[in-house]
Structures are given as C-alpha cells and as structure tokens.
Design a protein around this motif. Sequence first.
Motif, PDB file in Angstrom:
ATOM      1  N   LEU A  33       0.827  -0.665   0.195  1.00  0.00           N
ATOM      2  CA  LEU A  33       0.134   0.450   0.086  1.00  0.00           C
ATOM      3  C   LEU A  33       1.063   1.686  -0.194  1.00  0.00           C
ATOM      4  N   LEU A  34       2.017   1.165   0.817  1.00  0.00           N
ATOM      5  CA  LEU A  34       2.622   1.804   0.628  1.00  0.00           C
ATOM      6  C   LEU A  34       3.520   2.568  -0.719  1.00  0.00           C
ATOM      7  N   ASP A  35       3.669   0.965  -1.411  1.00  0.00           N
ATOM      8  CA  ASP A  35       4.703   2.059  -3.092  1.00  0.00           C
ATOM      9  C   ASP A  35       3.376   2.494  -3.789  1.00  0.00           C
ATOM     10  N   GLY A  36       1.974   1.738  -3.663  1.00  0.00           N
ATOM     11  CA  GLY A  36       0.852   2.596  -4.046  1.00  0.00           C
ATOM     12  C   GLY A  36       0.563   3.974  -3.753  1.00  0.00           C
ATOM     13  N   VAL A  37       1.222   4.413  -2.927  1.00  0.00           N
ATOM     14  CA  VAL A  37       0.585   5.402  -2.338  1.00  0.00           C
ATOM     15  C   VAL A  37       1.766   6.528  -3.271  1.00  0.00           C
ATOM     16  N   ALA A  38       2.473   5.975  -3.228  1.00  0.00           N
ATOM     17  CA  ALA A  38       4.060   7.129  -3.659  1.00  0.00           C
ATOM     18  C   ALA A  38       3.491   7.027  -5.299  1.00  0.00           C
ATOM     19  N   CYS A  39       3.341   6.141  -6.230  1.00  0.00           N
ATOM     20  CA  CYS A  39       3.056   6.257  -7.055  1.00  0.00           C
ATOM     21  C   CYS A  39       1.965   7.154  -7.535  1.00  0.00           C
ATOM     22  N   GLY A  40       0.976   7.143  -6.795  1.00  0.00           N
ATOM     23  CA  GLY A  40      -0.767   8.235  -7.060  1.00  0.00           C
ATOM     24  C   GLY A  40       0.539   9.485  -7.088  1.00  0.00           C
ATOM     25  N   ALA A 434       7.089  11.831   5.603  1.00  0.00           N
ATOM     26  CA  ALA A 434       7.631  11.182   6.940  1.00  0.00           C
ATOM     27  C   ALA A 434       6.458  10.576   7.652  1.00  0.00           C
ATOM     28  N   ALA A 435       5.163  11.859   7.949  1.00  0.00           N
ATOM     29  CA  ALA A 435       3.855  11.240   8.807  1.00  0.00           C
ATOM     30  C   ALA A 435       3.181   9.773   7.521  1.00  0.00           C
ATOM     31  N   ILE A 436       3.124  10.445   6.282  1.00  0.00           N
ATOM     32  CA  ILE A 436       2.659   9.461   5.177  1.00  0.00           C
ATOM     33  C   ILE A 436       2.828   7.833   5.327  1.00  0.00           C
ATOM     34  N   GLU A 437       4.327   8.068   5.317  1.00  0.00           N
ATOM     35  CA  GLU A 437       5.162   6.252   5.918  1.00  0.00           C
ATOM     36  C   GLU A 437       4.500   6.230   7.162  1.00  0.00           C
ATOM     37  N   ASP A 438       4.603   6.439   7.840  1.00  0.00           N
ATOM     38  CA  ASP A 438       4.033   6.346   9.228  1.00  0.00           C
ATOM     39  C   ASP A 438       2.904   6.270   9.023  1.00  0.00           C
ATOM     40  N   ALA A 439       2.154   6.962   9.013  1.00  0.00           N
ATOM     41  CA  ALA A 439       0.649   6.136   8.423  1.00  0.00           C
ATOM     42  C   ALA A 439       0.049   5.161   8.046  1.00  0.00           C
ATOM     43  N   LEU A 449      -9.604   5.720   9.915  1.00  0.00           N
ATOM     44  CA  LEU A 449      -9.023   5.568   7.650  1.00  0.00           C
ATOM     45  C   LEU A 449      -8.511   7.693   7.522  1.00  0.00           C
ATOM     46  N   SER A 450      -9.465   8.106   7.710  1.00  0.00           N
ATOM     47  CA  SER A 450      -9.551   9.915   6.986  1.00  0.00           C
ATOM     48  C   SER A 450      -8.283  10.739   7.310  1.00  0.00           C
ATOM     49  N   ASP A 451      -7.625  10.198   9.084  1.00  0.00           N
ATOM     50  CA  ASP A 451      -6.577  10.723   8.991  1.00  0.00           C
ATOM     51  C   ASP A 451      -5.167  10.571   7.961  1.00  0.00           C
ATOM     52  N   LEU A 452      -5.312   9.177   7.539  1.00  0.00           N
ATOM     53  CA  LEU A 452      -4.322   9.216   5.685  1.00  0.00           C
ATOM     54  C   LEU A 452      -4.776   9.750   5.256  1.00  0.00           C
ATOM     55  N   ILE A 453      -6.030   9.766   4.803  1.00  0.00           N
ATOM     56  CA  ILE A 453      -6.569  10.272   3.390  1.00  0.00           C
ATOM     57  C   ILE A 453      -6.458  11.858   3.559  1.00  0.00           C
ATOM     58  N   ALA A 454      -6.444  12.230   4.639  1.00  0.00           N
ATOM     59  CA  ALA A 454      -6.134  14.143   4.870  1.00  0.00           C
ATOM     60  C   ALA A 454      -4.582  14.376   4.903  1.00  0.00           C
ATOM     61  N   LEU A 455      -3.801  13.377   4.717  1.00  0.00           N
ATOM     62  CA  LEU A 455      -2.632  13.186   4.605  1.00  0.00           C
ATOM     63  C   LEU A 455      -1.980  13.644   2.985  1.00  0.00           C
ATOM     64  N   LEU A 456      -2.586  13.068   2.553  1.00  0.00           N
ATOM     65  CA  LEU A 456      -2.780  12.799   1.048  1.00  0.00           C
ATOM     66  C   LEU A 456      -2.969  13.565   0.043  1.00  0.00           C
ATOM     67  N   ALA A 457      -4.051  14.732   0.864  1.00  0.00           N
ATOM     68  CA  ALA A 457      -4.929  15.263  -0.142  1.00  0.00           C
ATOM     69  C   ALA A 457      -4.419  16.407  -0.959  1.00  0.00           C
ATOM     70  N   ALA A 458      -3.924  16.933   0.403  1.00  0.00           N
ATOM     71  CA  ALA A 458      -3.235  18.240  -0.475  1.00  0.00           C
ATOM     72  C   ALA A 458      -2.241  18.607  -1.770  1.00  0.00           C
ATOM     73  N   PRO A 459      -2.527  19.445  -2.399  1.00  0.00           N
ATOM     74  CA  PRO A 459      -1.302  18.927  -3.439  1.00  0.00           C
ATOM     75  C   PRO A 459       0.082  19.230  -3.873  1.00  0.00           C
TER      76      PRO A 459
END
Length: 465
Positions: A33-40, A434-439, A449-459
């Motif tokens: 999932l971390l790999d997928g987040v990075a790709c996204g 670092a925060a995304i990786e930790d989450a 789970l919304s805490d992770l989504i919030a970390l991913l939201a910003a441009p």
Amino acid sequence: MATAVTIPLADWVANLSYDAIPEQVRERAKHLLLDGVACGLVGAQLPWSRVATSATLGIEATGDATVIGTGRTTSGPASVLLNSTYIQGFELDDFHPLAPLHSNSLILPVLFAGAHQRGTVTGRTVSGRDGLTAAVAGFEVGPRVGLALHGAEMLSRGWHSGPVFGTHTAAMTTGKLYGLGSAQLEDALGMAGTQSGGLMAAQYEAMSKRMQHGFAARNGFYAAGLAAGGYTGIKQVFDRPYGGFLAVFGEGHDPDAAQIIAGLGEVWHTNVIMVKSYAAQGGLHGTIQAALELRAEHDIAPAAIEKIEIRVGDAVYHHGWWQPERPLTAIGAQMNLGYAASVALLDGAVLPPQFTEARLDADDVWHLLSTVDVQLDEAQQFATDLTITMTNGTTLHKRIEAPHGAPNDPVTNDELVAKYRALVGPILDADRMAAIEDAVLNLDQLANLSDLIALLAAPVAGTLD
C-alpha cells in the motif's frame, strides 16, 4: 459436476478477520500500500493526469471525496476513477506476475472513497485495521479470478487483463469495508462481473490506458454500493454455464473455476504480487534487467551495436512488441520491448527521465531501436533472452529466468520503503513524507482511515512535463 465457487468466495470475504491474516501477510500488504501511495502522488500531476482531472471534474458533480495530491474533491465514484488513474499514471505500480493486474490501483481508491462514504452515511469512522483487512481481501480475490482465466493468456488474446478481473478486486475491497454479508457480496461479484472489460490496444498511444483500471475500480465500487443498498446482482456469476463471467471471458479457453477458491486462507497471493523497479510494464522487466546487467559487465559502445535480439514468451511478445513509429508516446514507449532495451543500454536506467518528450524523439534512441529484433519463443513463459551482436562480431548474451521482484527474488520491504522515499522525496516536504509513511506502515494502529486520506489530499509539485 464442478464445485461452485462464487458463494464460497463471498463467504470467505465476509468472514475474513484481521486476526486470520498472518502477520507477515499484513506487513507485506502495508508495504504494498505504501508503494501504491507513492505511485499515486507521483502520478497526480503528470501531464496526462492533469488532462484526466480537468475532463473528469468537468463531467462529474461536485462532492467532498478526496482526489489525492491535488487539493480537489469530487463525487465518490469520480475520486475512485481519478485516484486509480494516478496510481497507474507512470507504470511504476505493482502487478501480479501470474494473473496480471495492478492491485493498488483497484484497492486504494475504493478504500479512500469507501471510508468517506461509510463515515458520511453511518457516522462511524473506519479504522485502519478495517481498511487493511479490506485491502487484503482485494489483494487475494483479483489474482484468483485471473488465474481461473489462465492469467496472462488474457493478454495474449488482446484483453487488458487487469480491468477484466479487477472489478472483483474493487467490489470485494469495498464490500468488506462496508461490512457486507455473504449474500450481498455475491450480488456485488455479479454486478462487478457484468461491468468487466478492457482492450489492450490502449497500450499503443492512448491516455486511457492509464484509466482502464480506474474504470474497473469505479465499477467495483458501484457494485458494492448497489449491493449495500439492497440492489441484487447476478447470482453464482462464476458458475453460470450460460452468460456467466468465466463462461464468457473464458470461451474456448477452458477456464479453471477451482482456482478462485484454491487455498483460500492458506495460500496468500499478497506475497506473490510484484513491485516494479522500472517505469515500464511488467513484461519488459526481464529485458531491462538483462540490458542493465550486460551494460554493467561490459564496456558496450552503443554506436558499435549491430543487432539486439530479444526472445520472450507468448504474453510478453504480444503485449510488448510492435514495430514503433517515431516518435512514440510515453505510454507506447513504456509498453515496448525495443524502446526499453534501447534506453536501458544508452542511459543505464528506465525511469521517468527516459520518457520525457525529448528522450522519446532522440536520435540515439531511434538508431539503437532500429537494430532490435524481437522473437517469440513459445517454450519459455517468463524467461527473457537478450543477445547483443557488435559490429566486430562479438556477441553478448544474458538470460533472465525471472526479474528482480518475482516471487523467487522479491523486492524487500526495506527496498519498498526506499522506493517510496525516492519517488515522493522530490515532491513532498520531509514532514509530510514521514507522516504518510508512518500512517501507512502502522495502518492497523490508525484509529481513523480518514487521517491518512487527509495527509494525501494537499497538492504535490509537478513531476514530469
């Protein structure tokens, strides 16, 4: 009479618990999932992703579901479509080697939209543990359906295999997140199956190749949502002899329904999923690895190469070779054996810089590409043979039985963390990275789970122009 498989699969998903998943599988799933987040995040600001974002948001209604890496929101289904398109945006994401599909592009988008939807409708938060359990259900279901259709054979027949059986991945991930029972999950499988499809001709030049897993993810998300609302789908969709999923997609190719439930709860496909080391379709990785190893072992002067011969199996040949015309699009180059071999030998890398507009139309690349001859060798399934003949008559040969990342030589969890940091380091500040990786790596400890989504939201910053 053949054993029915649809209901046993739905039962397994319905009853799957966090504690029933081995710890090693849970850890691998989090790293995937971390790999997928990075790709996204990398994919969010690619030129073709910007086109997809503008066009999709121009069609869809407004909403409050997150479109990662953009600061934008839209409807749940539209967010699934775009977030999947970003993850598939640069051919850096995972794939299953035996039943080719890109699981993260089907799982992460519906996790994000599903968590938001469930929270909005029920007022209950979705925990990271719930999300991880649902993700593992998705990692397990998709490859099983693919193996029932003989996996890579679908590519040889011209189907884009991932969108064909990816709808079930997305439907079961979403359904598990919603807490659906077996009967509703059976309905979701039926509605997912009737929405499956995807043509592999998209690989030559179409931006839509990046979006085809997104279509499947959106369709699976809809399937589970409709089932949750009491709308019924095709019953026993994998078992029906007329109009059933395997009967239609496997017509004339003897599908093996037993693969869908083989080893459920004992054999974990999460551990088989491959992670890419190069920005190219998975079938090219053997050729790329062979070229890079020969380059490292010999002082190869590209101008002195007379011929490059590549021998591959059926699925890789049909999916990865055609005589290209200049210039290639980025998507075409990322699918083409000849281009991948050429830039690997010239640049020593097959990463984003090898797919800029200038590199795609460079004279040295096209000179070397003109020497490539790709041969079909039906005797080999996953192996690649690369032979380079120099103008002085010297020949160099390398055989790769299976590239790094295959089950016998997997990309390690530590390598996955390093890949995440390398990909997102240039586009995120250190604290957010670092925060995304930790989450993600502690997803099962996350209360919401919304805490992770919030970390991913910003441009994020642009990555390739």
